[in-house]
Motif scaffolding. Structure first.
Motif, PDB file in Angstrom:
ATOM      1  N   UNK A   1       0.849  -1.169   0.000  1.00 41.52           N
ATOM      2  CA  UNK A   1       0.000   0.000   0.000  1.00 41.52           C
ATOM      3  C   UNK A   1       0.897   1.235   0.000  1.00 41.52           C
ATOM      4  N   UNK A   2       0.525   2.205  -0.793  1.00 43.42           N
ATOM      5  CA  UNK A   2       1.266   3.459  -0.854  1.00 43.42           C
ATOM      6  C   UNK A   2       0.301   4.606  -0.591  1.00 43.42           C
ATOM      7  N   UNK A   3       0.662   5.447   0.355  1.00 42.27           N
ATOM      8  CA  UNK A   3      -0.156   6.612   0.695  1.00 42.27           C
ATOM      9  C   UNK A   3       0.739   7.843   0.574  1.00 42.27           C
ATOM     10  N   UNK A   4       0.272   8.841  -0.147  1.00 44.40           N
ATOM     11  CA  UNK A   4       0.995  10.095  -0.282  1.00 44.40           C
ATOM     12  C   UNK A   4       0.195  11.175   0.421  1.00 44.40           C
ATOM     13  N   UNK A   5       0.868  11.893   1.305  1.00 41.74           N
ATOM     14  CA  UNK A   5       0.200  12.943   2.069  1.00 41.74           C
ATOM     15  C   UNK A   5       0.900  14.267   1.797  1.00 41.74           C
ATOM     16  N   UNK A   6       0.119  15.269   1.419  1.00 39.86           N
ATOM     17  CA  UNK A   6       0.630  16.610   1.251  1.00 39.86           C
ATOM     18  C   UNK A   6      -0.202  17.526   2.139  1.00 39.86           C
ATOM     19  N   UNK A   7       0.471  18.239   3.009  1.00 38.36           N
ATOM     20  CA  UNK A   7      -0.229  19.137   3.923  1.00 38.36           C
ATOM     21  C   UNK A   7       0.365  20.532   3.737  1.00 38.36           C
ATOM     22  N   UNK A   8      -0.439  21.446   3.241  1.00 36.25           N
ATOM     23  CA  UNK A   8       0.009  22.828   3.069  1.00 36.25           C
ATOM     24  C   UNK A   8      -0.363  23.633   4.305  1.00 36.25           C
ATOM     25  N   UNK A   9       0.622  24.286   4.888  1.00 40.49           N
ATOM     26  CA  UNK A   9       0.456  25.167   6.031  1.00 40.49           C
ATOM     27  C   UNK A   9      -0.362  24.531   7.169  1.00 40.49           C
ATOM     28  N   UNK A  10       0.136  23.430   7.730  1.00 39.85           N
ATOM     29  CA  UNK A  10      -0.601  22.797   8.824  1.00 39.85           C
ATOM     30  C   UNK A  10      -0.521  23.638  10.100  1.00 39.85           C
ATOM     31  N   UNK A  11      -1.536  23.520  10.919  1.00 35.04           N
ATOM     32  CA  UNK A  11      -1.482  24.176  12.229  1.00 35.04           C
ATOM     33  C   UNK A  11      -0.478  23.421  13.085  1.00 35.04           C
ATOM     34  N   UNK A  12       0.026  24.058  14.105  1.00 33.09           N
ATOM     35  CA  UNK A  12       1.011  23.428  14.978  1.00 33.09           C
ATOM     36  C   UNK A  12       0.487  22.155  15.620  1.00 33.09           C
ATOM     37  N   UNK A  13      -0.761  22.175  16.066  1.00 31.14           N
ATOM     38  CA  UNK A  13      -1.367  21.019  16.725  1.00 31.14           C
ATOM     39  C   UNK A  13      -1.485  19.854  15.746  1.00 31.14           C
ATOM     40  N   UNK A  14      -1.978  20.124  14.544  1.00 32.56           N
ATOM     41  CA  UNK A  14      -2.120  19.067  13.540  1.00 32.56           C
ATOM     42  C   UNK A  14      -0.767  18.479  13.174  1.00 32.56           C
ATOM     43  N   UNK A  93      14.295  22.168   1.761  1.00 26.84           N
ATOM     44  CA  UNK A  93      13.897  21.216   2.808  1.00 26.84           C
ATOM     45  C   UNK A  93      13.279  21.958   3.990  1.00 26.84           C
ATOM     46  N   UNK A  94      13.861  23.086   4.357  1.00 27.89           N
ATOM     47  CA  UNK A  94      13.345  23.884   5.467  1.00 27.89           C
ATOM     48  C   UNK A  94      11.941  24.401   5.162  1.00 27.89           C
ATOM     49  N   UNK A  95      11.707  24.789   3.917  1.00 28.24           N
ATOM     50  CA  UNK A  95      10.387  25.294   3.505  1.00 28.24           C
ATOM     51  C   UNK A  95       9.379  24.170   3.308  1.00 28.24           C
ATOM     52  N   UNK A  96       9.848  22.919   3.280  1.00 29.68           N
ATOM     53  CA  UNK A  96       8.944  21.796   3.065  1.00 29.68           C
ATOM     54  C   UNK A  96       8.725  21.460   1.607  1.00 29.68           C
TER      55      UNK A  96
END
Length: 174
Positions: A1-14, A93-96
């Motif tokens: 199984x392959x899952x790709x996750x992209x999260x733009x500007x996540x909140x700190x808690x998330x 890398x720092x910018x994600x």
């Protein structure tokens, strides 16, 4: 199984919860360190002009550019070029933009400490970077984080706008 996750500007808690979940399953998590066209475009746009020339020449020349092709004069130094290439990788890398485990797309070649004899791009990256460079150059896009490139383009625009209008000369028939 392959899952790709992209999260733009996540909140700190998330972000904390996601990182904790990934850490819990770290043995089965694989980080994508593939140079895609999008990543290559971001990397290329983030480079200063001299370093951008190295990457472009290497992509055009099937992965290798000799140092003499990068020098305008035979005695010119290429000192500092490698630093810009690695700083752009770290900044991304720092910018994600990519993981911090990405391999550099281009490496200086030389006899060891001292003068660089050329730069090599791995064969499997030449097509990706060639396409990325072609796309970037065609769009005229700049990296919004590269203030120097933005300033250069604004200066050129200002120079063109403020250029003196040539005076008309009277023809001998008038």
């Amino acid at each position: 199984m392959k899952i790709t996750v992209t999260v733009d500007q996540p909140t700190g808690d998330f972000q904390d919860k996601l990182l904790a979940l990934l850490a819990e399953h770290a043995a089965t998590v694989e980080i994508d360190t593939t140079w895609t066209i999008e990543r290559a475009e971001r990397y290329y746009r983030s480079l200063p002009a001299r370093a951008r020339r190295i990457v472009k020449e290497a992509a055009i020349r099937d992965g290798y550019v000799p140092a003499e092709e990068l020098r305008d004069n035979p005695d010119d130094s290429l000192r500092g070029h490698s630093g810009a290439l690695s700083r752009a990788l770290t900044r991304g890398a720092t910018r994600g933009d990519w993981p911090d485990t990405m391999t550099p797309p281009i490496e200086p070649q030389g006899p060891g400490f001292g003068k660089v004899v050329g730069y090599r791009m791995p064969d499997n990256l030449v097509g990706t970077f060639f396409t990325a460079i072609k796309n970037t150059d065609a769009s005229g896009a700049i990296d919004p984080h590269d203030i120097n490139d933005a300033a250069d383009k604004l200066q050129a625009l200002g120079d063109a706008y403020n250029a003196p209008i040539p005076k008309r000369t009277k023809s001998k028939e008038s």
